[in-house]
Structure formats: C-alpha cells, structure tokens
Motif scaffolding. Structure first.
Motif, PDB file in Angstrom:
ATOM      1  N   GLY A 231       1.272  -0.861  -0.611  1.00 34.59           N
ATOM      2  CA  GLY A 231       0.099   0.304   0.051  1.00 34.59           C
ATOM      3  C   GLY A 231       0.906   0.997   0.077  1.00 34.59           C
ATOM      4  O   GLY A 231      -0.063   2.702  -0.451  1.00 34.59           O
ATOM      5  N   LYS A 232       1.753   1.172   0.734  1.00 27.41           N
ATOM      6  CA  LYS A 232       3.143   2.523   1.011  1.00 27.41           C
ATOM      7  C   LYS A 232       4.007   2.221  -0.532  1.00 27.41           C
ATOM      8  O   LYS A 232       4.508   2.986  -0.272  1.00 27.41           O
ATOM      9  CB  LYS A 232       3.430   2.756   2.143  1.00 27.41           C
ATOM     10  CG  LYS A 232       1.972   3.211   3.204  1.00 27.41           C
ATOM     11  CD  LYS A 232       2.411   3.086   4.520  1.00 27.41           C
ATOM     12  CE  LYS A 232       1.683   3.849   5.395  1.00 27.41           C
ATOM     13  NZ  LYS A 232       2.153   4.795   6.439  1.00 27.41           N
ATOM     14  N   LYS A 233       4.280   1.349  -0.478  1.00 24.41           N
ATOM     15  CA  LYS A 233       5.429   0.939  -1.781  1.00 24.41           C
ATOM     16  C   LYS A 233       4.851   0.225  -3.086  1.00 24.41           C
ATOM     17  O   LYS A 233       5.459  -0.700  -2.712  1.00 24.41           O
ATOM     18  CB  LYS A 233       6.297   0.606  -0.751  1.00 24.41           C
ATOM     19  CG  LYS A 233       6.104  -0.820  -0.095  1.00 24.41           C
ATOM     20  CD  LYS A 233       7.177  -1.598   0.730  1.00 24.41           C
ATOM     21  CE  LYS A 233       6.519  -2.653   1.301  1.00 24.41           C
ATOM     22  NZ  LYS A 233       7.544  -3.423   2.597  1.00 24.41           N
ATOM     23  N   PRO A 234       3.632   0.797  -4.158  1.00 28.76           N
ATOM     24  CA  PRO A 234       3.214  -0.300  -4.526  1.00 28.76           C
ATOM     25  C   PRO A 234       4.805  -0.241  -5.823  1.00 28.76           C
ATOM     26  O   PRO A 234       3.946  -1.210  -6.922  1.00 28.76           O
ATOM     27  CB  PRO A 234       2.706   1.247  -5.191  1.00 28.76           C
ATOM     28  CG  PRO A 234       2.496   2.874  -4.883  1.00 28.76           C
ATOM     29  CD  PRO A 234       3.215   1.808  -3.793  1.00 28.76           C
ATOM     30  N   MET A 235       5.526   0.547  -5.856  1.00 30.94           N
ATOM     31  CA  MET A 235       6.475   0.666  -6.919  1.00 30.94           C
ATOM     32  C   MET A 235       7.453  -1.103  -6.762  1.00 30.94           C
ATOM     33  O   MET A 235       7.698  -1.282  -7.428  1.00 30.94           O
ATOM     34  CB  MET A 235       6.954   1.390  -6.883  1.00 30.94           C
ATOM     35  CG  MET A 235       8.622   1.432  -8.331  1.00 30.94           C
ATOM     36  SD  MET A 235       7.909   1.548  -9.697  1.00 30.94           S
ATOM     37  CE  MET A 235       7.653   3.327 -10.179  1.00 30.94           C
ATOM     38  N   VAL A 290       6.745  -1.977 -19.946  1.00 33.93           N
ATOM     39  CA  VAL A 290       6.564  -1.030 -19.233  1.00 33.93           C
ATOM     40  C   VAL A 290       4.922  -0.764 -18.532  1.00 33.93           C
ATOM     41  O   VAL A 290       5.146   0.080 -17.644  1.00 33.93           O
ATOM     42  CB  VAL A 290       6.516  -0.017 -20.806  1.00 33.93           C
ATOM     43  CG1 VAL A 290       6.177   1.236 -20.611  1.00 33.93           C
ATOM     44  CG2 VAL A 290       7.578  -0.511 -20.984  1.00 33.93           C
ATOM     45  N   GLN A 291       4.044  -0.968 -19.379  1.00 28.64           N
ATOM     46  CA  GLN A 291       2.963  -0.687 -18.698  1.00 28.64           C
ATOM     47  C   GLN A 291       2.898  -0.978 -16.923  1.00 28.64           C
ATOM     48  O   GLN A 291       2.451   0.124 -16.211  1.00 28.64           O
ATOM     49  CB  GLN A 291       2.016  -0.859 -18.739  1.00 28.64           C
ATOM     50  CG  GLN A 291       1.307  -0.394 -20.476  1.00 28.64           C
ATOM     51  CD  GLN A 291       0.306  -1.353 -21.343  1.00 28.64           C
ATOM     52  OE1 GLN A 291       0.254  -2.667 -20.804  1.00 28.64           O
ATOM     53  NE2 GLN A 291      -0.761  -0.729 -21.870  1.00 28.64           N
ATOM     54  N   LEU A 292       2.609  -1.981 -15.978  1.00 26.25           N
ATOM     55  CA  LEU A 292       3.262  -2.130 -14.858  1.00 26.25           C
ATOM     56  C   LEU A 292       4.611  -1.685 -14.064  1.00 26.25           C
ATOM     57  O   LEU A 292       4.265  -1.152 -13.263  1.00 26.25           O
ATOM     58  CB  LEU A 292       4.075  -4.179 -14.841  1.00 26.25           C
ATOM     59  CG  LEU A 292       2.669  -4.957 -15.182  1.00 26.25           C
ATOM     60  CD1 LEU A 292       3.747  -6.064 -15.041  1.00 26.25           C
ATOM     61  CD2 LEU A 292       1.744  -4.929 -13.967  1.00 26.25           C
ATOM     62  N   PHE A 293       5.864  -0.995 -14.758  1.00 26.02           N
ATOM     63  CA  PHE A 293       6.527  -0.142 -14.930  1.00 26.02           C
ATOM     64  C   PHE A 293       5.859   1.211 -14.002  1.00 26.02           C
ATOM     65  O   PHE A 293       5.890   2.209 -12.739  1.00 26.02           O
ATOM     66  CB  PHE A 293       7.661   0.149 -15.176  1.00 26.02           C
ATOM     67  CG  PHE A 293       8.960   0.593 -14.620  1.00 26.02           C
ATOM     68  CD1 PHE A 293       9.264   0.387 -14.060  1.00 26.02           C
ATOM     69  CD2 PHE A 293       9.252   2.175 -14.772  1.00 26.02           C
ATOM     70  CE1 PHE A 293      10.763   0.850 -13.080  1.00 26.02           C
ATOM     71  CE2 PHE A 293       9.458   2.914 -14.020  1.00 26.02           C
ATOM     72  CZ  PHE A 293      11.157   2.263 -13.748  1.00 26.02           C
ATOM     73  N   LEU A 294       5.333   1.916 -15.395  1.00 31.93           N
ATOM     74  CA  LEU A 294       3.990   2.843 -14.976  1.00 31.93           C
ATOM     75  C   LEU A 294       3.042   3.066 -14.180  1.00 31.93           C
ATOM     76  O   LEU A 294       2.792   4.013 -13.621  1.00 31.93           O
ATOM     77  CB  LEU A 294       3.840   3.426 -17.020  1.00 31.93           C
ATOM     78  CG  LEU A 294       4.953   3.676 -17.508  1.00 31.93           C
ATOM     79  CD1 LEU A 294       3.962   4.337 -18.813  1.00 31.93           C
ATOM     80  CD2 LEU A 294       5.331   5.169 -16.827  1.00 31.93           C
ATOM     81  N   THR A 295       2.292   1.937 -13.776  1.00 31.54           N
ATOM     82  CA  THR A 295       1.380   1.818 -12.659  1.00 31.54           C
ATOM     83  C   THR A 295       2.270   1.766 -11.733  1.00 31.54           C
ATOM     84  O   THR A 295       1.233   2.649 -10.241  1.00 31.54           O
ATOM     85  CB  THR A 295       0.905   0.406 -12.994  1.00 31.54           C
ATOM     86  OG1 THR A 295      -0.173   0.539 -13.877  1.00 31.54           O
ATOM     87  CG2 THR A 295       0.022   0.760 -12.107  1.00 31.54           C
ATOM     88  N   GLY A 296       3.267   1.347 -11.550  1.00 36.62           N
ATOM     89  CA  GLY A 296       3.798   1.348  -9.957  1.00 36.62           C
ATOM     90  C   GLY A 296       4.194   3.255 -10.211  1.00 36.62           C
ATOM     91  O   GLY A 296       3.913   3.768  -8.654  1.00 36.62           O
ATOM     92  N   PHE A 297       4.811   3.274 -10.842  1.00 36.65           N
ATOM     93  CA  PHE A 297       5.548   4.912 -10.450  1.00 36.65           C
ATOM     94  C   PHE A 297       4.265   5.606 -10.199  1.00 36.65           C
ATOM     95  O   PHE A 297       4.295   7.000  -9.519  1.00 36.65           O
ATOM     96  CB  PHE A 297       6.003   5.720 -12.135  1.00 36.65           C
ATOM     97  CG  PHE A 297       6.202   7.353 -12.307  1.00 36.65           C
ATOM     98  CD1 PHE A 297       7.091   7.066 -11.435  1.00 36.65           C
ATOM     99  CD2 PHE A 297       5.127   7.566 -12.494  1.00 36.65           C
ATOM    100  CE1 PHE A 297       7.972   8.420 -11.322  1.00 36.65           C
ATOM    101  CE2 PHE A 297       6.192   9.174 -13.068  1.00 36.65           C
ATOM    102  CZ  PHE A 297       7.470   9.606 -12.365  1.00 36.65           C
ATOM    103  N   LEU A 298       2.773   5.518 -10.990  1.00 39.77           N
ATOM    104  CA  LEU A 298       1.428   5.875 -10.775  1.00 39.77           C
ATOM    105  C   LEU A 298       1.510   6.164  -9.285  1.00 39.77           C
ATOM    106  O   LEU A 298       0.939   7.340  -7.959  1.00 39.77           O
ATOM    107  CB  LEU A 298       0.267   5.882 -11.365  1.00 39.77           C
ATOM    108  CG  LEU A 298       0.694   6.507 -13.119  1.00 39.77           C
ATOM    109  CD1 LEU A 298      -0.080   5.980 -14.407  1.00 39.77           C
ATOM    110  CD2 LEU A 298       1.210   8.640 -13.600  1.00 39.77           C
ATOM    111  N   GLY A 299       1.269   4.766  -8.667  1.00 39.37           N
ATOM    112  CA  GLY A 299       1.348   4.671  -7.453  1.00 39.37           C
ATOM    113  C   GLY A 299       2.055   5.089  -6.738  1.00 39.37           C
ATOM    114  O   GLY A 299       1.614   5.196  -5.293  1.00 39.37           O
ATOM    115  N   GLU A 300       3.040   5.357  -6.392  1.00 36.37           N
ATOM    116  CA  GLU A 300       3.786   6.002  -5.918  1.00 36.37           C
ATOM    117  C   GLU A 300       3.589   7.682  -5.283  1.00 36.37           C
ATOM    118  O   GLU A 300       3.778   7.950  -4.842  1.00 36.37           O
ATOM    119  CB  GLU A 300       5.647   5.623  -6.588  1.00 36.37           C
ATOM    120  CG  GLU A 300       5.838   4.420  -6.108  1.00 36.37           C
ATOM    121  CD  GLU A 300       6.467   4.590  -4.972  1.00 36.37           C
ATOM    122  OE1 GLU A 300       6.863   5.299  -4.173  1.00 36.37           O
ATOM    123  OE2 GLU A 300       5.959   3.136  -4.590  1.00 36.37           O
TER     124      GLU A 300
END
Length: 318
Positions: A231-235, A290-300
């Motif tokens: 929850g606090k570290k989605p990346m 790439v999409q998963l990485f961007l999802t993690g970035f947006l989650g952060e």
C-alpha cells in the motif's frame, strides 16, 4: 460515562424476532458474572420492525444502545459504527440471529484480560449449517490461513473478543469484517487467539448471505494482503513485475535478432523475425512490462500524496 468492562456490538439486519431473546440472554449472563456492560445494536437498514424492537429494548434495559442506518450498508459498516461507539475495555461482537451464544462471553473476556490476547476469534467447530455452506467455508478459511499466515480455523465467525485498543486502531470497510484478524495483525496486534464456541441452529428467519460472499471474500483477501504489503510502496510490486516482464520480452527479442544475424553471417536460410509468433509474444511482454512499471510509478505518486503516508501505530511514548 463510567468505565465499562464489556461492550457487546451486535450488527443486525431483519432480526426482529430474535432481538428480545438475545438481550435477555446477554443480560442474564452479564449479571451472573458481575460485569458492567453495554449492548450496541446496529440496525443495518432493516426492512422489518427491527428498529422498533431496538427502541423498545432501549426503554426496557438501560444497557441497550442503538444505531440505525438509513439503508443497508453491510456488516463491515455496522461493525465500524459499533466500534466507534464502544466504551468497554473489552469489545465482544456477535450476530443477532441467536446462533452465537452469549454464554461464551465470560471466557472470551478472561482470555483478553488474563491471558493478554489482543483478539480472540470464535471457532464453530460443530456447525449447524448445510453442507453447501460448510464446504466452501472450509476452503475459504484454508486459503485465508495460507495467505495471511494467521492460524485461525474460522476467520468469519461473528463471535469475537477484542481489546478496546484494537478496534480503535483499525478501520473496517467494504466487506473486510471477514479479515479483522488480518487488519489487527497489520496494525501490530499479533497476540491473536482462538476459542471453540458453541454454534446454535438458527431459530428465526433465514440467512442473509449467499454464495456470492465467497467470491467477494476471496477478492477482499487479495485486496487486504496487497494493501498491507504494498500500500505504501506500490513500485516494489508493480515495478518488480514490470522489470521482470520487460527483461523477458527483451531477451526473447534479442535472441531472435541474434539468431537472424548469425544465419545471415553464415549465409544460411533466414526466417523473418516478424513471421515468428515468438516475436509478437516478446513484443507484448515488453509493452506489458512498461505498463506495469508506469503503474508502479503512478502508484508511488498517489501514495506520496496520501494524508496517511506517515500514519503509524505508536505503542509507547516517554
């Protein structure tokens, strides 16, 4: 308000027939053991006369308090409101259908006070439910044990006891009432025990839960475990998956290109890269990575903007 030993929180929905008997039973048990107590009945938008019965019981018994929702929000919402209103040192939850026995309250209280448990969950070892309800429940509980690491036989038992501090430190929402032990563990309360409790056959009405609760329960389990870990570290989750997926796709693409160069250098027959199904698989993996990485970035970014990003359960201060 004077200090109370026990608060009993009773979520209810269309249980008008059982409420008078339940209140009388709780009163009898509490007085026999000398407890100071309150009973908080939370009417979750009943369509029968349940609220009228609660009002009558409140006028008859000084220990009865009532909360009524305008519509049906679900058991988690009822428990949350009951927890918010509870004043007792120990909080007991039980269903309103008389299938949970108030006779279990003294021992549950003792386990919290004397054995220092933070939470004690009931275990309906012998159940009076049809096999169509028991078998999915066994599978559900086994899955919950495996995923959460909490060794309970019956996560969904409505009869539970909590130290007051526990219920004031967790937030029950959605349909997370099944996973209160998991929420408590995440909040730092690790002394979780279990007690075999008596299960009564339903005396009035019909069950309010259907098969869909097992599907919802499994999805909620995934949600609560994911949020607790990432929850606090989605990346850490999405970024790791993204990098692995991207690398797999990249390695496959590199292999095909290298193979083509080798064949050309040795004047061998060359198969076009775009004619190979593996090319499209590798391309898809790269895109997904790439999409998963961007999802993690947006989650952060979302996590860092949250007002609760630095919300921690503090045990003691000096």
């Amino acid at each position: 308000m004077s200090k109370l030993d026990i608060s009993v929180v009773v979520p209810l929905y269309n249980e008008e027939e059982s409420l008078p008997e339940l209140a009388e039973w709780i009163d009898r048990v509490m007085k026999a053991n000398g407890f100071s107590f309150e009973v908080i009945m939370v009417d979750d938008g009943s369509t029968d006369d349940s609220w009228s019965v609660v009002e009558e019981l409140a006028s008859k018994y000084s220990f009865v308090r009532g909360i009524s929702f305008l519509r049906n929000y679900g058991k988690s919402a009822a428990l949350y409101s009951g927890f918010d209103a509870a004043q007792g040192d120990v909080v007991i939850t039980m269903d309103a259908d008389l299938q949970d026995s108030p006779n279990e309250i003294p021992e549950l209280y003792r386990m919290i006070v004397e054995e220092k448990y933070d939470l004690v969950s009931g275990w309906k070892q012998k159940r009076y439910d049809p096999i169509g309800k028991r078998l999915p429940s066994k599978f559900f509980n086994a899955t919950a044990r495996l995923v959460s690491g909490i060794k309970l036989n019956d996560f969904n038992c409505g009869l539970k006891a909590y130290r007051r501090r526990v219920i004031k430190s967790i937030e029950v929402y959605g349909e997370m009432h099944r996973y209160i032990p998991v929420l408590a563990k995440q909040a730092g309360f690790k002394r979780i025990g279990e007690k075999v409790v008596e299960h009564q056959a339903r005396k009035y009405g019909v069950t309010k839960f259907g098969w869909e609760r097992f599907i919802h329960g499994f999805l909620d389990l995934l949600s609560v475990v994911f949020v607790s870990k990432f929850g606090k570290k989605p990346m850490h989750f999405f970024g790791t998956l993204g990098i692995i997926t991207f690398l797999v796709g990249g390695i496959l693409s590199g292999f095909m290109i290298g193979e083509k160069i080798y064949h050309l250098a040795n004047h061998m027959k060359v198969r076009e890269v775009t004619d190979q199904p593996l090319f499209y698989i590798s391309l898809t993996l790269v895109i997904i990575g790439v999409q998963l990485f961007l999802t993690g970035f947006l989650g952060e970014l979302v996590s860092r903007s949250s007002s609760e990003r630095n919300s921690y359960q503090i045990d003691k201060r000096l």
